[in-house]
Design a protein around this motif. Structure first.
Motif, PDB file in Angstrom:
ATOM      1  N   ALA A 102      63.790 -50.350 -16.907  1.00  0.00           N
ATOM      2  CA  ALA A 102      63.615 -50.324 -18.204  1.00  0.00           C
ATOM      3  C   ALA A 102      62.965 -51.643 -18.670  1.00  0.00           C
ATOM      4  N   ASN A 103      63.587 -52.848 -18.002  1.00  0.00           N
ATOM      5  CA  ASN A 103      63.083 -54.096 -18.352  1.00  0.00           C
ATOM      6  C   ASN A 103      61.723 -54.150 -17.654  1.00  0.00           C
ATOM      7  N   VAL A 104      61.200 -53.725 -16.799  1.00  0.00           N
ATOM      8  CA  VAL A 104      59.805 -54.070 -16.127  1.00  0.00           C
ATOM      9  C   VAL A 104      59.074 -53.011 -17.051  1.00  0.00           C
ATOM     10  N   TYR A 105      59.307 -51.769 -17.417  1.00  0.00           N
ATOM     11  CA  TYR A 105      58.368 -50.925 -18.175  1.00  0.00           C
ATOM     12  C   TYR A 105      58.297 -51.815 -19.713  1.00  0.00           C
ATOM     13  N   ARG A 106      59.531 -52.219 -20.223  1.00  0.00           N
ATOM     14  CA  ARG A 106      59.098 -52.719 -21.235  1.00  0.00           C
ATOM     15  C   ARG A 106      58.211 -54.094 -21.291  1.00  0.00           C
ATOM     16  N   ASP A 107      58.101 -54.875 -19.995  1.00  0.00           N
ATOM     17  CA  ASP A 107      57.204 -55.846 -19.787  1.00  0.00           C
ATOM     18  C   ASP A 107      55.703 -55.228 -19.729  1.00  0.00           C
ATOM     19  N   LEU A 108      55.747 -54.073 -19.162  1.00  0.00           N
ATOM     20  CA  LEU A 108      54.517 -53.546 -19.088  1.00  0.00           C
ATOM     21  C   LEU A 108      53.871 -52.999 -20.450  1.00  0.00           C
ATOM     22  N   VAL A 109      54.704 -52.569 -21.150  1.00  0.00           N
ATOM     23  CA  VAL A 109      54.244 -52.128 -22.489  1.00  0.00           C
ATOM     24  C   VAL A 109      53.847 -53.468 -23.424  1.00  0.00           C
ATOM     25  N   ARG A 110      54.538 -54.549 -23.175  1.00  0.00           N
ATOM     26  CA  ARG A 110      54.246 -55.665 -23.905  1.00  0.00           C
ATOM     27  C   ARG A 110      52.968 -56.302 -23.471  1.00  0.00           C
ATOM     28  N   LEU A 111      52.759 -56.405 -21.905  1.00  0.00           N
ATOM     29  CA  LEU A 111      51.489 -56.883 -21.503  1.00  0.00           C
ATOM     30  C   LEU A 111      50.268 -55.874 -21.846  1.00  0.00           C
ATOM     31  N   LYS A 112      50.436 -54.623 -21.970  1.00  0.00           N
ATOM     32  CA  LYS A 112      49.311 -53.928 -22.332  1.00  0.00           C
ATOM     33  C   LYS A 112      48.809 -54.134 -23.770  1.00  0.00           C
ATOM     34  N   MET A 113      50.050 -54.249 -24.540  1.00  0.00           N
ATOM     35  CA  MET A 113      49.919 -54.430 -26.255  1.00  0.00           C
ATOM     36  C   MET A 113      49.080 -55.794 -26.189  1.00  0.00           C
ATOM     37  N   LYS A 114      49.564 -56.647 -25.500  1.00  0.00           N
ATOM     38  CA  LYS A 114      49.037 -58.260 -25.737  1.00  0.00           C
ATOM     39  C   LYS A 114      47.521 -58.170 -25.181  1.00  0.00           C
ATOM     40  N   LEU A 115      47.251 -57.361 -24.292  1.00  0.00           N
ATOM     41  CA  LEU A 115      45.699 -57.266 -23.898  1.00  0.00           C
ATOM     42  C   LEU A 115      45.063 -56.380 -24.637  1.00  0.00           C
ATOM     43  N   LYS A 116      45.625 -55.613 -25.703  1.00  0.00           N
ATOM     44  CA  LYS A 116      44.859 -54.748 -26.663  1.00  0.00           C
ATOM     45  C   LYS A 116      44.573 -53.801 -26.115  1.00  0.00           C
ATOM     46  N   ARG A 117      45.129 -52.982 -24.809  1.00  0.00           N
ATOM     47  CA  ARG A 117      44.644 -51.667 -24.209  1.00  0.00           C
ATOM     48  C   ARG A 117      44.966 -50.572 -25.203  1.00  0.00           C
ATOM     49  N   ASP A 118      44.141 -49.695 -24.823  1.00  0.00           N
ATOM     50  CA  ASP A 118      44.192 -48.227 -25.132  1.00  0.00           C
ATOM     51  C   ASP A 118      45.857 -47.778 -25.196  1.00  0.00           C
ATOM     52  N   LYS A 119      46.250 -46.899 -26.267  1.00  0.00           N
ATOM     53  CA  LYS A 119      47.601 -46.632 -26.179  1.00  0.00           C
ATOM     54  C   LYS A 119      47.837 -45.679 -25.320  1.00  0.00           C
ATOM     55  N   LYS A 120      46.787 -44.824 -25.037  1.00  0.00           N
ATOM     56  CA  LYS A 120      47.113 -43.929 -24.000  1.00  0.00           C
ATOM     57  C   LYS A 120      47.262 -44.268 -22.827  1.00  0.00           C
ATOM     58  N   GLU A 121      46.978 -45.725 -22.439  1.00  0.00           N
ATOM     59  CA  GLU A 121      47.253 -46.310 -20.934  1.00  0.00           C
ATOM     60  C   GLU A 121      48.775 -46.915 -21.154  1.00  0.00           C
ATOM     61  N   ILE A 122      49.253 -46.999 -22.508  1.00  0.00           N
ATOM     62  CA  ILE A 122      50.533 -47.495 -22.652  1.00  0.00           C
ATOM     63  C   ILE A 122      51.748 -46.451 -22.605  1.00  0.00           C
ATOM     64  N   ALA A 123      51.196 -45.263 -23.082  1.00  0.00           N
ATOM     65  CA  ALA A 123      52.031 -44.323 -23.288  1.00  0.00           C
ATOM     66  C   ALA A 123      52.985 -43.817 -22.125  1.00  0.00           C
ATOM     67  N   PRO A 124      52.273 -43.782 -20.810  1.00  0.00           N
ATOM     68  CA  PRO A 124      53.322 -43.485 -19.797  1.00  0.00           C
ATOM     69  C   PRO A 124      54.464 -44.457 -19.596  1.00  0.00           C
ATOM     70  N   TYR A 125      54.408 -45.699 -19.866  1.00  0.00           N
ATOM     71  CA  TYR A 125      55.273 -46.570 -19.839  1.00  0.00           C
ATOM     72  C   TYR A 125      56.423 -46.367 -20.755  1.00  0.00           C
ATOM     73  N   ALA A 126      55.907 -45.969 -22.143  1.00  0.00           N
ATOM     74  CA  ALA A 126      56.738 -45.443 -23.208  1.00  0.00           C
ATOM     75  C   ALA A 126      57.393 -44.232 -22.820  1.00  0.00           C
ATOM     76  N   PHE A 127      56.833 -43.403 -22.141  1.00  0.00           N
ATOM     77  CA  PHE A 127      57.690 -42.120 -21.555  1.00  0.00           C
ATOM     78  C   PHE A 127      58.732 -42.655 -20.913  1.00  0.00           C
ATOM     79  N   GLU A 128      58.410 -43.362 -19.794  1.00  0.00           N
ATOM     80  CA  GLU A 128      59.474 -43.749 -18.965  1.00  0.00           C
ATOM     81  C   GLU A 128      60.727 -44.428 -19.553  1.00  0.00           C
ATOM     82  N   LEU A 129      60.423 -45.368 -20.528  1.00  0.00           N
ATOM     83  CA  LEU A 129      61.538 -46.224 -21.159  1.00  0.00           C
ATOM     84  C   LEU A 129      62.120 -45.152 -22.202  1.00  0.00           C
ATOM     85  N   GLY A 130      61.595 -44.056 -22.605  1.00  0.00           N
ATOM     86  CA  GLY A 130      62.248 -43.057 -23.499  1.00  0.00           C
ATOM     87  C   GLY A 130      63.128 -42.043 -22.574  1.00  0.00           C
ATOM     88  N   VAL A 131      63.008 -41.833 -21.561  1.00  0.00           N
ATOM     89  CA  VAL A 131      63.716 -40.973 -20.639  1.00  0.00           C
ATOM     90  C   VAL A 131      65.001 -41.994 -20.030  1.00  0.00           C
TER      91      VAL A 131
END
Length: 173
Positions: free
Chosen positions: A92-121
């Protein structure tokens, strides 16, 4: 589908590409962002992962992460390695880092959604309903695993006794 970061992929790079297709599946849309000099070590980590030598893969990934802390490929493989090692909190810590990294890079939210799903589960399994709901809603809103996300959301809403929302989410499945 994985593409090497350079045209005219070397034989070793082709092994990495073929291995990643096996790891992430032929429908994966991962792009290579890894520096060329790190590819051989990364390929060995992928091979360790595929041969279920998770401890060795994790050790190599930790070393690679020191050299390239923002490399998506390293973080993704590290997260699934930690999941395979039954270390959901660390994953979860790594998935959270991926979400933060992608947000910081202003990536499309569709690219962030898989990490959010994993965190949600992971948060669902921890019975952290509030965070699980937030991550799974993000995943569903941005088109990743919509039906599964809504199923989990329905289960969360049953736990929190939000019957009307539970019904809405479960009927959508």
């Amino acid at each position: 589908f994985f593409r090497s970061s350079r045209e005219g992929t070397s034989g070793f790079g082709a092994v990495v590409a073929a291995t990643l297709v096996g790891l992430f599946g032929p429908g994966s849309s991962a792009r290579a962002e890894l520096e060329n000099q790190l590819e051989p070590e990364y390929a060995l980590a992928v091979l360790d992962y595929n041969s279920k030598d998770f401890a060795s893969a994790l050790k190599m990934l930790d070393e690679l992460q020191k050299k390239a802390p923002a490399a998506t490929e390293i973080l993704e493989l590290k997260a699934i390695t930690l999941k395979a090692m039954n270390q959901p909190r660390n994953a979860a810590n790594v998935y959270r880092d991926l979400v933060r990294l992608k947000m910081k890079l202003k990536r499309d939210k569709k690219e962030i959604a898989p990490y959010a799903f994993e965190l949600g589960v992971i948060r669902y399994n921890e019975k952290n309903w509030k965070q699980a709901e937030q991550y799974l809603n993000f995943s569903a809103r941005h088109g990743f695993n919509v039906e599964v996300s809504r199923f989990y959301l329905g289960l969360i809403q049953i736990q929190t006794e939000n019957w009307s929302r539970a019904e809405t989410n479960l009927e959508a499945v």
